[in-house]
Motif scaffolding. Structure first.
Motif, mmCIF file in Angstrom:
data_model
loop_
_atom_site.group_PDB
_atom_site.id
_atom_site.type_symbol
_atom_site.label_atom_id
_atom_site.label_comp_id
_atom_site.label_asym_id
_atom_site.label_seq_id
_atom_site.Cartn_x
_atom_site.Cartn_y
_atom_site.Cartn_z
ATOM 1 N N MET A 1 48.508 66.369 15.024
ATOM 2 C CA MET A 1 48.797 64.948 15.139
ATOM 3 C C MET A 1 50.185 64.733 14.551
ATOM 4 S SD MET A 1 47.170 62.170 16.178
ATOM 5 C CE MET A 1 45.459 61.762 15.786
ATOM 6 N N HIS A 2 51.083 64.158 15.312
ATOM 7 C CA HIS A 2 52.414 63.860 14.786
ATOM 8 C C HIS A 2 52.499 62.398 14.397
ATOM 9 C CE1 HIS A 2 56.467 62.166 15.795
ATOM 10 N NE2 HIS A 2 56.731 62.907 14.743
ATOM 11 N N ASP A 3 52.007 61.513 15.267
ATOM 12 C CA ASP A 3 52.038 60.095 14.944
ATOM 13 C C ASP A 3 50.811 59.418 15.549
ATOM 14 O OD1 ASP A 3 52.608 57.517 14.328
ATOM 15 O OD2 ASP A 3 54.200 57.288 15.820
ATOM 16 N N ALA A 4 49.760 59.319 14.726
ATOM 17 C CA ALA A 4 48.518 58.742 15.230
ATOM 18 C C ALA A 4 48.701 57.294 15.625
ATOM 19 C CB ALA A 4 47.420 58.857 14.187
ATOM 20 N N ASN A 5 49.724 56.650 15.062
ATOM 21 C CA ASN A 5 49.913 55.234 15.362
ATOM 22 C C ASN A 5 50.283 54.998 16.824
ATOM 23 O OD1 ASN A 5 49.388 54.038 12.748
ATOM 24 N ND2 ASN A 5 51.161 55.226 12.093
ATOM 25 N N ALA A 6 50.656 56.074 17.534
ATOM 26 C CA ALA A 6 50.952 55.938 18.960
ATOM 27 C C ALA A 6 49.681 55.890 19.804
ATOM 28 C CB ALA A 6 51.832 57.100 19.418
ATOM 29 N N VAL A 7 48.543 56.088 19.162
ATOM 30 C CA VAL A 7 47.268 56.112 19.889
ATOM 31 C C VAL A 7 46.461 54.880 19.504
ATOM 32 C CG1 VAL A 7 45.183 57.466 20.301
ATOM 33 C CG2 VAL A 7 47.295 58.618 19.689
ATOM 34 N N PRO A 8 45.890 54.173 20.468
ATOM 35 C CA PRO A 8 45.025 53.044 20.106
ATOM 36 C C PRO A 8 43.888 53.513 19.191
ATOM 37 C CG PRO A 8 45.388 53.104 22.476
ATOM 38 C CD PRO A 8 46.007 54.344 21.920
ATOM 39 N N LEU A 9 43.493 52.641 18.274
ATOM 40 C CA LEU A 9 42.461 53.014 17.282
ATOM 41 C C LEU A 9 41.239 53.637 17.934
ATOM 42 C CD1 LEU A 9 42.215 50.127 14.688
ATOM 43 C CD2 LEU A 9 43.474 52.253 14.578
ATOM 44 N N ALA A 10 40.824 53.057 19.061
ATOM 45 C CA ALA A 10 39.578 53.497 19.690
ATOM 46 C C ALA A 10 39.661 54.939 20.165
ATOM 47 C CB ALA A 10 39.243 52.575 20.855
ATOM 48 N N GLN A 11 40.886 55.439 20.363
ATOM 49 C CA GLN A 11 41.020 56.800 20.895
ATOM 50 C C GLN A 11 41.343 57.846 19.846
ATOM 51 O OE1 GLN A 11 43.733 57.042 24.218
ATOM 52 N NE2 GLN A 11 42.923 55.138 25.067
#
Lengths: 61, 140, 616
Positions: free
Chosen positions: B68-78
């Motif tokens: 994971m490099h930047d989890a913030n790029a993924v919607p919470l649900a995913q």
């Protein structure tokens, strides 16, 4: 007795020399890696499945 | 005599089955069932991972895995499923490096196979994907 | 669990707030600056507090900011920094002792939390009493890695407390009304969950502690979990914990809590239904007992590997005592093999499980496991057992596995099956009675049987298989006779053969030996189209079948190449079928090295084209 003592270092030297180094085939590994990566990431054969899909569509309808 | 006369020798399995086995000795063996099942599993998963490489959520690590490099790029649900995807992909990648080394009769090559792959993954990555260079994340 | 209110900077802030509030009316602004506050976990630098008192009717305003630096204990990373700002657009004092912060905002990197707070202090008969109501609206937060994050969270927290002989008695309610939260590895898509508890906080005694009594976590759709706990504040450890949950709904519980926890196991893609009761006790920081009861539970693997229906189970466990597990299910399947109703019982003794006998009905037979012993050591299962498979009809068995229909029986007796660290090995033989003959599998061993690339090794011995049944089953041209086979050093990777030494030949003894023209053609067409046409072109096409004296074929598979041989060698090749009588037909093979994949596709083509047109 003396000859026995002389044999020991000889064995040591011999056994030290027995190791056969097989060098890692870096070029071959790179080629193999490229082949696998191309398949996993589908870098080479992208055009074919798409073309197939388009062809099949009218048939199903 | 009659018997001999009637005996017919069928020429079988003659030329057509002569498969081209004589591959160049310099190539590494990568066509074992284990390697192809790992490859298939990774290829299927790539359909789900591709968007996350592009968004920067996932990057390629220096040890031939992904993280994971930047989890913030993924919607919470995913995020949960992306974590599972990463774990599954790394499981396959580790198994792949091990299989390639042992398929070629040199289990001790595993680390070298891994570092070769680490470089090639990055080399073949698309522009905009993230990878680890030394300790830091870099955008290609 | 960590809890250290006496060190929290928020308490310091409250202290400031309270200390200055009484004197506030005399001045128009208060500005406090502190260089740094140090705490074991972090340092707060450049603290600045502004308290503005504009003229009436505007309300006082508060603004507080600081630079927080976390001390990373893993020391691998640099310390993380965060600017934090806290403000209240209006501070009101509607009643004596009641303060309100309206339109408050906590702002920091990756945190934006609008809130309002009402805080009341009273003194009742010399006992201080406080109550606080915090409303969070539309809160967004995330840590740097994005592993703990929430979006649009709305929640209400209320806290009431009074002090009696140095102990604070408190009561609180957290109502999470809306918003989604990801808290690695859990994901909560919506609100609707509540947590309430009361208890005592003792910070002044020699052994400071926090107790929770009558705690209740209400999970939306799942059910309620009750419990109580005691936390020692001197070392921040959980001393005791009792949890009790009745009638939890498994269908919503699985995706919410169980699936994330089972992510790396084979239970990570299930569908569940039914109800569960759960009890657990933690004593002196260590688990001492639990009990899990399942009532009418259904478990189905979405990958189709297994399913169990109508499970009723009682699974008690205690650290100090041995307990008896009881479980039953009405049906299910394992790798598509139907399982019948079963009643199971086993002893659970700390980290070891033993059972004298487990009987699992499968199809018309049963798998009897006896002297089962399993242990959980170093995060891995190790087990061994005896297995006995009472005869199952091959017709049902082959149908369940979507194989070609076979007649006969399968039975097995394995004196010892051992599984340790992903390695399964057997002592003894598995017996199949199929095609009127016997198949024996010995030295069966598997590595990572449930992994992505399972490896299997075994030796197989086949005796007196009826070639008529065999060729009919696999839609090969008819051959009459009996077949013996030995497949030694068989290795399968991902269920595909990578290595074996196989020898097949007609059995010794006298019995009718006939081979049909079709079979001869099929064997020939393995060598390509030309050879098959040779039969058709010759006068042999008038004969439907031929007699043979012997037939046989062997294959040594290495590196995807099959080294082939027959029953006899000739100068040019090897004999596969040796004819007898009139007309006698002899089939010869010339190529000793055959590509395995190519051979398989040709066999497949033959059996497919010979198969009767069955519309599925």
């Amino acid at each position: 007795m003396k000859t026995w003592i002389a044999v020991f270092p000889a064995i040591l030297i011999l056994s030290a020399c027995v190791t056969i180094n097989i060098y890692f085939p870096a070029a071959a590994a790179e080629k193999a890696a490229d082949k696998i990566i191309d398949e996993v990431w589908q870098l080479k054969d992208k055009a074919t499945p798409d073309a197939k899909l388009i062809e099949e569509k009218p048939a199903t309808k | 005599m009659m018997k001999k006369l009637f005996s017919i020798l069928l020429i079988l399995l003659a030329t057509a089955l002569a498969a081209p086995f004589a591959s160049a000795a310099a190539d590494l063996e990568v066509n074992t069932p284990a390697i192809s099942s790992l490859k298939n599993s990774m290829q299927t998963r790539h359909g789900q991972l591709a968007a996350h490489y592009a968004s920067g959520a996932i990057g390629l690590t220096k040890d031939g895995l992904i993280a994971m490099h930047d989890a913030n790029a993924v919607p919470l649900a995913q995020r949960q499923s992306v974590n599972s995807l990463i774990a599954a992909e790394n499981g396959d990648r580790n198994a792949l490096y091990k299989e390639i080394a042992s398929a070629n009769g040199h289990p001790e090559w595993q680390d070298e196979v891994r570092s070769t792959f680490a470089q090639r993954w990055v080399q073949k990555a698309q522009n905009g994907w993230w990878y680890q260079d030394g300790g830091a994340w870099v955008k290609k | 669990m960590r809890f250290c209110p006496h060190r929290s900077p928020l308490f310091l802030l409250l202290f400031f707030l309270l200390a200055f509030s009484s004197a506030a009316n005399a001045v128009s602004a208060i500005h406090v600056q502190v260089g740094a506050i140090n705490s074991p976990g972090f340092t707060a630098n450049k603290l600045a507090l502004d308290f503005a008192l504009p003229a009436q009717p505007s309300h006082p305003q508060l603004n507080f900011q600081t630079q927080l630096v976390w001390h990373d204990k893993t020391a691998a990373k640099e310390n993380s920094r965060m600017a934090l700002q806290l403000s209240c657009a209006a501070i009101t004092n509607p009643q004596v002792g009641n303060w309100r912060c309206e339109r408050g905002l906590l702002n920091a990197e990756r945190i934006k939390a609008p809130f309002s707070l009402s805080f009341t202090t009273k003194n009742l008969n010399g006992q201080p009493q406080i109550s606080a109501e915090l409303s969070l609206l539309d809160v967004n937060f995330s840590d740097a890695e994005g592993l703990h994050a929430g979006e649009k969270v709305a929640a209400k927290l209320s806290l009431n407390a009074f002090q009696q002989s140095r102990i604070w008695h408190w009561q609180s309610l957290l109502d999470w009304q809306a918003g989604e939260v990801f808290w690695q590895p859990f994901y909560f898509a919506t609100g609707g969950h509540q947590f309430k508890a009361n208890g005592q906080l003792d910070v002044l005694s020699a052994q400071p502690s926090l107790t929770l009594d009558n705690a209740e976590l209400q999970l939306k759709d799942v059910g309620a979990i009750q419990g109580n706990a005691r936390v020692s504040l001197s070392d921040n450890t959980l001393q005791t914990l009792n949890i009790n949950a009745d009638n939890l709904q498994l269908a919503p519980l699985y995706p919410l809590l169980l699936k994330p926890l089972l992510d790396k196991t084979m239970l990570n893609n299930l569908e569940m239904a039914g109800r569960a009761n759960f009890k657990a006790t933690l004593h002196n920081g260590k688990p001492s007992a639990f009990e899990l009861d399942l009532q009418g539970a259904d478990v189905e693997d979405k990958n189709g590997r297994f399913a169990l229906y109508k499970i009723n189970a009682s699974i008690p466990w205690a650290y100090d005592e041995s307990r008896t597990i009881k479980a039953s299910y009405q049906g299910g399947h394992l790798l598509r093999l139907p399982l019948g109703a079963a009643n199971l019982s086993a002893e659970l003794n700390r980290y070891a499980l033993t059972a004298l006998s487990l009987k699992l009905p499968i199809l018309d037979g049963a798998l009897d496991l006896s002297e089962v012993s399993a242990a959980w050591i170093d995060q891995q299962w190790h087990w061994h057992l005896r297995a006995n498979l009472s005869p199952i009809a091959m017709s049902d068995f082959s149908q369940a596995l979507a194989w070609p229909r076979m007649e006969g029986k399968v039975a097995a007796s394995i004196p010892l099956v051992t599984y340790s660290a992903g390695q399964l090995s057997t002592d003894g033989d598995v017996q199949f009675q199929v095609f009127n003959g016997d198949i024996t599998i010995s030295k069966l061993a598997m590595q990572t049987p449930l992994g992505l690339a399972p490896r299997l090794s075994a030796n197989m011995q086949m005796r007196h298989l009826d070639l008529g049944d065999l060729t009919r089953t696999f839609s090969f041209g008819a051959i009459e006779g009996k077949l013996d086979g030995d497949v030694n050093n068989l290795q399968l990777v991902n269920w595909k053969p990578t290595r074996f030494d196989a020898v097949f030949k007609s059995s010794d003894g006298s019995y009718p030996k006939k081979i049909s023209q079709r079979a001869v053609e099929n064997i020939s067409s393995l060598g390509g189209a030309g050879a098959a046409a040779a039969v058709q072109r010759s006068f042999l096409r008038f004969f439907k079948q031929f007699n043979y004296a012997k037939l046989g074929l062997s294959c040594q598979l290495r590196n995807d190449i099959c080294a082939m041989d027959g029953i006899e060698s000739t100068p040019q090749g090897y004999v596969i079928v040796k004819g007898s009588g009139v007309p006698a037909i002899t089939v010869l093979g010339y190529n000793r090295n055959v590509g395995w994949a190519e051979l398989l596709t040709r066999i497949e083509r033959i059996t497919d084209s010979n198969a009767k047109p069955v519309i599925k």
